[in-house]
Design a protein around this motif. Structure first.
Motif, short mmCIF file in Angstrom:
data_model
loop_
_atom_site.label_atom_id
_atom_site.label_comp_id
_atom_site.label_asym_id
_atom_site.label_seq_id
_atom_site.Cartn_x
_atom_site.Cartn_y
_atom_site.Cartn_z
N ARG A 36 1.41 -0.92 1.50
CA ARG A 36 0.23 -1.15 2.33
C ARG A 36 -1.03 -1.19 1.46
O ARG A 36 -1.88 -2.07 1.61
N GLN A 37 -1.13 -0.23 0.53
CA GLN A 37 -2.30 -0.17 -0.35
C GLN A 37 -2.43 -1.45 -1.18
O GLN A 37 -3.52 -2.02 -1.31
N GLU A 40 -3.59 -4.25 0.96
CA GLU A 40 -5.01 -4.12 1.33
C GLU A 40 -5.91 -4.45 0.14
O GLU A 40 -6.94 -5.09 0.29
N ASP A 41 -5.50 -4.01 -1.06
CA ASP A 41 -6.38 -4.18 -2.22
C ASP A 41 -6.24 -5.56 -2.88
O ASP A 41 -7.23 -6.13 -3.32
N TYR A 152 1.31 1.60 9.38
CA TYR A 152 0.16 1.54 10.31
C TYR A 152 0.48 2.18 11.66
O TYR A 152 -0.33 2.08 12.59
N SER A 237 -3.56 -7.51 11.04
CA SER A 237 -3.99 -6.18 10.58
C SER A 237 -5.46 -5.90 10.86
O SER A 237 -6.01 -4.91 10.38
N ARG A 240 -7.52 -5.60 7.64
CA ARG A 240 -7.26 -4.58 6.62
C ARG A 240 -6.53 -5.22 5.43
O ARG A 240 -6.80 -4.93 4.27
N ILE A 241 -5.56 -6.08 5.77
CA ILE A 241 -4.78 -6.74 4.72
C ILE A 241 -5.54 -7.96 4.23
O ILE A 241 -6.16 -8.68 5.01
N HIS A 242 -5.49 -8.15 2.91
CA HIS A 242 -6.19 -9.25 2.25
C HIS A 242 -5.23 -10.43 2.08
O HIS A 242 -4.04 -10.22 1.83
#
Ligand SMILES: O=C(O)CCC(=O)C(=O)O
Ligand SMILES: [Fe+2]
Length: 314
Positions: A36-37, A40-41, A152, A237, A240-242
């Motif tokens: 997830r991280q 997101e990043d 999530y 998301s 949140r997600i890129h």
């Protein structure tokens, strides 16, 4: 001496205890969190995955190569009603790229029909190998989807999401540029689907842009796959997600072959209410893949950048 730090894509091992949910282990939970991280990043990560055996890796790159040597009129039989889903011949913008699209490659009958079109006298090895590869790549996609949904707290939507998933397999060859040509293999774009699983031979070229505008090169290995979020996942998301920009810049003096499995959804997608709160107000109306596709094909300038906000932003 000044050292230049070359950023790398996050790498996550999807092997052993990390991918055993039943063990309820901390490894599973922390792997979900790491995925997830990374999404997101960076909008993607490199998955080290050992469920696609080396034999299958070798066989799939073996069976796809002769397909690119077929006459152009045979290749052109790979048509689709959906724009950009069939055969794509090298053109003025991307002269190095030659690619095919197999709709529903995870369904044996569909891979069979594709095979029959290109090889009317049969090519069972191609059909079985590509179908098996697509199935394995979709299992990786399903696992990542599950891990993100769990992370999530949205696992109750997982079954219906996976039941409405469909997969397009794009098989690409990037030839080596001639002396008077540039190295651009694939123009920068964001993917429009949910998740893309990319796998390639040993000729690198994929680059992913970070949020602060740097291009990171992916260094492939036989058991690594790039798992990348597309615009549908971004909207699901609630941003949140890129969904990262990426491109292909040819390196080396051998052709590059890649397989991209794109997951989409047959149904309308809604952002789960678990992802909406005071800090994260709802950003998207319900949306669907065909709607997004129609939206950006109406104006090709929309293709390169993330346009989902223009299509279904509230
Ligand atoms: O060939 C690759 O590695 C990337 C392909 C890609 O980005 C795409 O087909 O959307
Ligand atoms: Fe892409």
């Amino acid at each position: 001496m000044v050292f230049k730090i070359v950023p790398k894509l996050p790498t996550i091992h999807l092997t052993g205890e990390n991918v055993k949910p039943a063990s309820g282990s901390s490894s599973w939970i922390s792997t979900c969190k790491n995925i997830r991280q990374a999404l997101e990043d960076f909008g993607c990560f490199v998955a080290i995955y050992d469920k696609v055996p080396l034999d299958l890796h070798n066989q799939v790159f073996g069976v796809i190569q002769p397909m690119f040597e077929l006459p152009t009129e045979v290749k052109a039989r790979n048509t689709s009603n959906i724009p950009y889903h069939g055969y794509y011949k090298p053109g003025p913008v991307m002269p190095l790229l030659d690619s095919f699209g197999i709709e529903d490659a995870t369904i044996l009958d569909k891979t069979q029909s594709f095979t029959d079109l290109l090889w009317p006298n049969g090519n069972q090895k191609f059909c079985e190998t590509v179908h098996e590869y697509a199935k394995q790549a979709s299992e990786l996609e399903n696992m990542v989807t599950r891990m993100v949904f769990e992370s999530y707290g949205a696992e109750k939507y997982l079954d219906s999401h996976l039941n409405s998933a469909t997969y397009l397999l794009r098989i690409a060859k990037y030839r080596v540029p001639e002396k008077n040509e540039g190295p651009l293999g694939g123009v920068a774009h964001t993917d429009k689907n949910f998740i893309t699983v990319l796998h390639q031979n040993d000729v690198d070229g994929l680059e992913v842009q970070t949020k602060d505008g740097h291009w990171i090169s992916y260094e492939a290995s036989r058991n690594s796959f790039v798992v990348m979020a597309g615009e549908l996942f971004l909207a699901w998301s609630n941003s949140r997600i890129h969904a990262p920009l990426h491109r292909v810049i040819m390196k080396g003096n051998k052709p590059r072959y890649s397989l991209a499995l794109f997951s989409r959804s047959k149904d309308t997608i809604e952002t789960p209410k678990e992802l909406v709160d005071d800090e994260h107000p709802l950003l998207f109306k319900p949306f669907d893949y065909m709607g997004l596709l129609k939206f950006y094909t109406e104006d090709v300038s929309r293709m390169a950048f993330c346009t989902i906000k223009d299509y279904c932003g509230v």
